[in-house]
Design a protein around this motif. Structure first.
Motif, PDB file in Angstrom:
ATOM      1  N   GLY A  52       0.842  -1.191  -0.119  1.00  0.00           N
ATOM      2  CA  GLY A  52       0.155  -0.063   0.080  1.00  0.00           C
ATOM      3  C   GLY A  52       0.824   1.380   0.055  1.00  0.00           C
ATOM      4  O   GLY A  52       0.242   2.467   0.058  1.00  0.00           O
ATOM      5  N   ARG A  53       2.259   1.222  -0.087  1.00  0.00           N
ATOM      6  CA  ARG A  53       2.817   2.170  -0.023  1.00  0.00           C
ATOM      7  C   ARG A  53       3.363   2.749  -1.685  1.00  0.00           C
ATOM      8  O   ARG A  53       3.315   1.953  -2.364  1.00  0.00           O
ATOM      9  CB  ARG A  53       4.463   2.176   0.653  1.00  0.00           C
ATOM     10  CG  ARG A  53       4.155   1.861   2.262  1.00  0.00           C
ATOM     11  CD  ARG A  53       5.293   1.671   2.812  1.00  0.00           C
ATOM     12  NE  ARG A  53       6.199   0.569   2.370  1.00  0.00           N
ATOM     13  CZ  ARG A  53       7.413   0.501   2.468  1.00  0.00           C
ATOM     14  NH1 ARG A  53       8.109   1.449   2.964  1.00  0.00           N
ATOM     15  NH2 ARG A  53       7.872  -0.587   1.962  1.00  0.00           N
ATOM     16  N   VAL A  54       3.918   4.016  -1.946  1.00  0.00           N
ATOM     17  CA  VAL A  54       4.251   4.303  -3.142  1.00  0.00           C
ATOM     18  C   VAL A  54       5.371   5.040  -2.968  1.00  0.00           C
ATOM     19  O   VAL A  54       5.862   5.655  -2.051  1.00  0.00           O
ATOM     20  CB  VAL A  54       3.187   5.581  -3.569  1.00  0.00           C
ATOM     21  CG1 VAL A  54       3.804   5.961  -4.905  1.00  0.00           C
ATOM     22  CG2 VAL A  54       1.729   4.942  -3.689  1.00  0.00           C
ATOM     23  N   GLY A  55       6.388   4.626  -3.962  1.00  0.00           N
ATOM     24  CA  GLY A  55       7.803   5.324  -4.105  1.00  0.00           C
ATOM     25  C   GLY A  55       7.769   6.064  -5.119  1.00  0.00           C
ATOM     26  O   GLY A  55       7.543   5.970  -6.458  1.00  0.00           O
ATOM     27  N   LEU A  56       8.301   7.613  -4.982  1.00  0.00           N
ATOM     28  CA  LEU A  56       8.464   8.447  -5.927  1.00  0.00           C
ATOM     29  C   LEU A  56      10.038   8.877  -6.130  1.00  0.00           C
ATOM     30  O   LEU A  56      10.657   8.986  -5.290  1.00  0.00           O
ATOM     31  CB  LEU A  56       7.702   9.874  -5.496  1.00  0.00           C
ATOM     32  CG  LEU A  56       7.897  10.988  -6.756  1.00  0.00           C
ATOM     33  CD1 LEU A  56       7.544  10.599  -7.864  1.00  0.00           C
ATOM     34  CD2 LEU A  56       7.336  12.042  -5.962  1.00  0.00           C
ATOM     35  N   HIS A  57      10.475   8.298  -7.568  1.00  0.00           N
ATOM     36  CA  HIS A  57      11.722   8.562  -7.891  1.00  0.00           C
ATOM     37  C   HIS A  57      12.040   9.654  -8.393  1.00  0.00           C
ATOM     38  O   HIS A  57      11.433  10.190  -9.422  1.00  0.00           O
ATOM     39  CB  HIS A  57      12.020   7.503  -8.803  1.00  0.00           C
ATOM     40  CG  HIS A  57      11.997   5.993  -8.101  1.00  0.00           C
ATOM     41  ND1 HIS A  57      12.993   5.072  -7.654  1.00  0.00           N
ATOM     42  CD2 HIS A  57      10.828   5.182  -7.877  1.00  0.00           C
ATOM     43  CE1 HIS A  57      12.659   4.030  -7.206  1.00  0.00           C
ATOM     44  NE2 HIS A  57      11.359   3.949  -7.269  1.00  0.00           N
ATOM     45  N   VAL A  58      13.112  10.474  -8.309  1.00  0.00           N
ATOM     46  CA  VAL A  58      13.651  11.490  -8.919  1.00  0.00           C
ATOM     47  C   VAL A  58      15.037  11.242  -9.224  1.00  0.00           C
ATOM     48  O   VAL A  58      15.915  11.414  -8.213  1.00  0.00           O
ATOM     49  CB  VAL A  58      13.535  13.012  -8.006  1.00  0.00           C
ATOM     50  CG1 VAL A  58      14.206  14.013  -8.690  1.00  0.00           C
ATOM     51  CG2 VAL A  58      11.934  13.280  -7.625  1.00  0.00           C
ATOM     52  N   ARG A  59      15.380  11.183 -10.587  1.00  0.00           N
ATOM     53  CA  ARG A  59      16.791  10.875 -11.012  1.00  0.00           C
ATOM     54  C   ARG A  59      17.160  11.585 -12.075  1.00  0.00           C
ATOM     55  O   ARG A  59      16.529  12.095 -13.021  1.00  0.00           O
ATOM     56  CB  ARG A  59      16.490   9.307 -11.602  1.00  0.00           C
ATOM     57  CG  ARG A  59      17.854   8.529 -11.659  1.00  0.00           C
ATOM     58  CD  ARG A  59      17.707   7.338 -12.129  1.00  0.00           C
ATOM     59  NE  ARG A  59      18.931   6.414 -11.937  1.00  0.00           N
ATOM     60  CZ  ARG A  59      19.119   5.230 -12.147  1.00  0.00           C
ATOM     61  NH1 ARG A  59      17.879   4.301 -11.764  1.00  0.00           N
ATOM     62  NH2 ARG A  59      20.219   4.452 -12.086  1.00  0.00           N
ATOM     63  N   ASP A  60      18.429  11.907 -12.057  1.00  0.00           N
ATOM     64  CA  ASP A  60      19.147  12.786 -13.224  1.00  0.00           C
ATOM     65  C   ASP A  60      20.190  11.913 -13.785  1.00  0.00           C
ATOM     66  O   ASP A  60      20.565  10.919 -13.335  1.00  0.00           O
ATOM     67  CB  ASP A  60      19.393  14.163 -12.491  1.00  0.00           C
ATOM     68  CG  ASP A  60      20.529  13.881 -11.544  1.00  0.00           C
ATOM     69  OD1 ASP A  60      21.835  13.581 -11.987  1.00  0.00           O
ATOM     70  OD2 ASP A  60      20.518  14.226 -10.244  1.00  0.00           O
ATOM     71  N   ASP A  61      20.705  12.535 -15.040  1.00  0.00           N
ATOM     72  CA  ASP A  61      21.919  11.831 -15.779  1.00  0.00           C
ATOM     73  C   ASP A  61      23.118  12.361 -15.427  1.00  0.00           C
ATOM     74  O   ASP A  61      24.163  12.469 -16.264  1.00  0.00           O
ATOM     75  CB  ASP A  61      21.594  11.682 -17.070  1.00  0.00           C
ATOM     76  CG  ASP A  61      21.240  13.132 -17.906  1.00  0.00           C
ATOM     77  OD1 ASP A  61      21.250  13.896 -17.018  1.00  0.00           O
ATOM     78  OD2 ASP A  61      21.193  13.180 -18.941  1.00  0.00           O
TER      79      ASP A  61
END
Length: 517
Positions: free
Chosen positions: A447-456
């Motif tokens: 029931g959890r959610v993971g939000l990814h913020v990724r750069d190159d």
């Protein structure tokens, strides 16, 4: 024999000896009362009766506990066994030898000897019994009476030794098992005592609730948290109506509520019908005092704010010095270009101080979190639009991969501040190419959610990772060092986590929270 035991002899052996003597007493009585009917003493009736009465008297004499105290346990046992062998041998001689059935009783006596005798004495009595049986048969052969085949007697005599050895080994095994059981019992009693002391002194309250809703057991801490002197036997629903439907909370991580007479803020966690409960149908309830935890957290927070204030004073001193120096030079400077440069220095440092103060004030507002199910796709689109005012080329730097139905339970203002910081950092260090900054969501089964913020970009060096979330640590010349620290604090205020994920490539941050409040 009566009594619970004799000094110098363990209780199991003492019981075996007592039952053995009772058997001797019954046997001696049968010899006297029913011997003639069993055709015993047919060859020599007088000698038989004398032996039977003498055997009865010696059994009674050696059965007194006082005799064990005076002569010693081992000595009395040896005398008893010697009397058994001699008496049965004489009765066998007076009753027709081997055919009288006495060798069977001798085997029983040897089996009992293996249970009560110590050391190799049982083998001595097996040998003595063998000599008696073979001697009787030899006498009958020499006297012209009807003897028994010596091969048959040899097999019986081998049985004497076999029974003696086996009974002795069984006695040793039983003694070892009894000793092990006693040792384990002592260890179990000690462990139980320790467990009871731990439960009694632990800071959390523990309640064992029966299927009828009554308290079967409770430690003193549970009663104290609910404002009572004792809980055993009470209906828990009478203590507080909230407990009436407590069974539906089984398996949850617990929730905060005010319970008991003092309406104390407690975290109540319920465990039902699982391994480790005291009995089937019972319910375990754990109560944690969150008022005390909150006081301690407040003290820690005040101490941290004190350290933060001291660090902040040190950090503010540098831009203030620059502002002061620029202002002094501005008074003496007549050229327009230099005035503009000094004015820019004053403005930049003033904004830097303003950012520091704003970030510190955000720390004080973290307890005001009001989580809501924020639709991530629309929220992120709005945030990225604010970062892409330069046009479509700037918007192309960001790639959003979030389904419209995905939500994240955070305070909307806190989520904006967290993502604004992560997106700004990612944009600062990325390659500025199309899709250089990725934002994507990952729902979890729980029931959890993971939000990814990724750069190159180039990524975060190992020596920087350990300090990344520390206050006032920054690698940017104009940064305050509070952005990521504040972002993590705000995430924790919403029961979420913010971490830097390892791996190759650029920086990869992961914000994990519940999908629903």
């Amino acid at each position: 024999m009566t009594g619970s035991g004799i000094a110098g002899i363990d209780l199991p052996r003492w019981r075996s000896l007592r039952y053995f003597n009772i058997f001797r007493l019954v046997l001696a009585g049968l010899f006297i009362v029913a011997g003639p009917q069993l055709n015993l003493g047919a060859d020599y009736p007088t000698a038989y009766l004398a032996t039977a009465w003498a055997y009865l008297g010696l059994v009674l004499t050696f059965g007194f506990p006082d005799l064990f105290e005076r002569l010693g346990v081992e000595r009395v046992i040896r005398l008893q066994l010697l009397v058994d062998v001699v008496a049965l041998s004489l009765i066998m001689w007076a009753s027709g030898g081997y055919r009288s059935g006495m060798p069977v009783l001798m085997m029983i006596m040897l089996a009992g000897a293996g249970l009560v005798a110590e050391g190799r004495m049982v083998l001595f009595f097996a040998a003595l019994t063998t000599v008696a049986v073979l001697g009787d048969n030899a006498w009958r052969t020499l006297a012209g009476r009807e003897p028994v085949d010596f091969l048959q007697l040899g097999i019986v005599c081998m049985g004497f030794f076999g029974i003696a050895v086996v009974s002795r080994l069984l006695a040793l095994r039983a003694k070892a098992n009894a000793s092990l059981a006693a040792e384990r019992g002592e260890e179990l009693a000690k462990q139980q005592s320790v467990n009871e002391r731990i439960i009694r002194d632990m800071q959390d309250g523990v309640i064992v609730l029966g299927a009828d809703g009554r308290v079967r057991q409770a430690n003193p801490r549970a009663a104290a948290l609910l404002g009572l002197s004792a809980l055993e036997g009470l209906l828990l629903a009478d203590v507080d109506p909230v407990f009436a439907g407590i069974a539906v909370e089984c398996g949850d991580d617990g929730r905060l509520m005010r319970l008991g007479l003092p309406a104390r803020l407690l975290r109540c966690r319920v465990v039902c019908g699982e391994l480790g409960t005291p009995a089937e149908g019972d319910t375990l309830i754990y109560l944690t005092d969150f008022e005390e935890i909150q006081r301690k957290l407040q003290q820690l927070k005040l101490a941290a704010l004190g350290r933060l204030t001291a660090s902040m004073a040190h950090e503010i001193r540098n831009p203030l010095s620059a502002i002061t120096q620029a202002a002094e030079l501005l008074q003496d400077e007549k050229r327009t270009e230099m005035q503009a440069r000094l004015t820019r220095i004053v403005n930049d440092n003033a904004r830097r101080i303003e950012r520091m103060i704003r970030d510190v004030l955000a720390l004080g507002r973290r307890e005001q979190a009001e989580p809501e199910a924020v639709p991530l796709a629309a929220f992120i689109e709005e945030l990225i639009a604010a970062h892409s005012l330069a046009g479509e080329a700037e918007r192309a730097v960001y790639r959003i991969e979030v389904a419209p139905e995905v939500t994240l339970a955070l305070d909307r203002a806190h989520l904006h501040q967290i993502l604004d910081n992560l997106v700004a950092n990612a944009r600062r260090y990325c390659s500025s190419g199309e899709g250089a900054v990725r934002l994507y969501a990952e729902p979890f089964p729980d029931g959890r959610v993971g939000l990814h913020v990724r750069d190159d970009g180039a990524g975060v060096p190992d020596e920087v990772r350990v300090h990344l979330f520390e206050p006032f640590f920054t690698t940017h010349p104009k940064g305050t060092g509070l952005g990521l620290y504040i972002a993590r604090e705000l995430a924790e205020a919403n029961d979420a986590t913010l971490e830097l994920v390892g791996g190759e490539g650029g920086a990869h941050f992961l914000l994990i929270g519940r999908a629903r409040p």
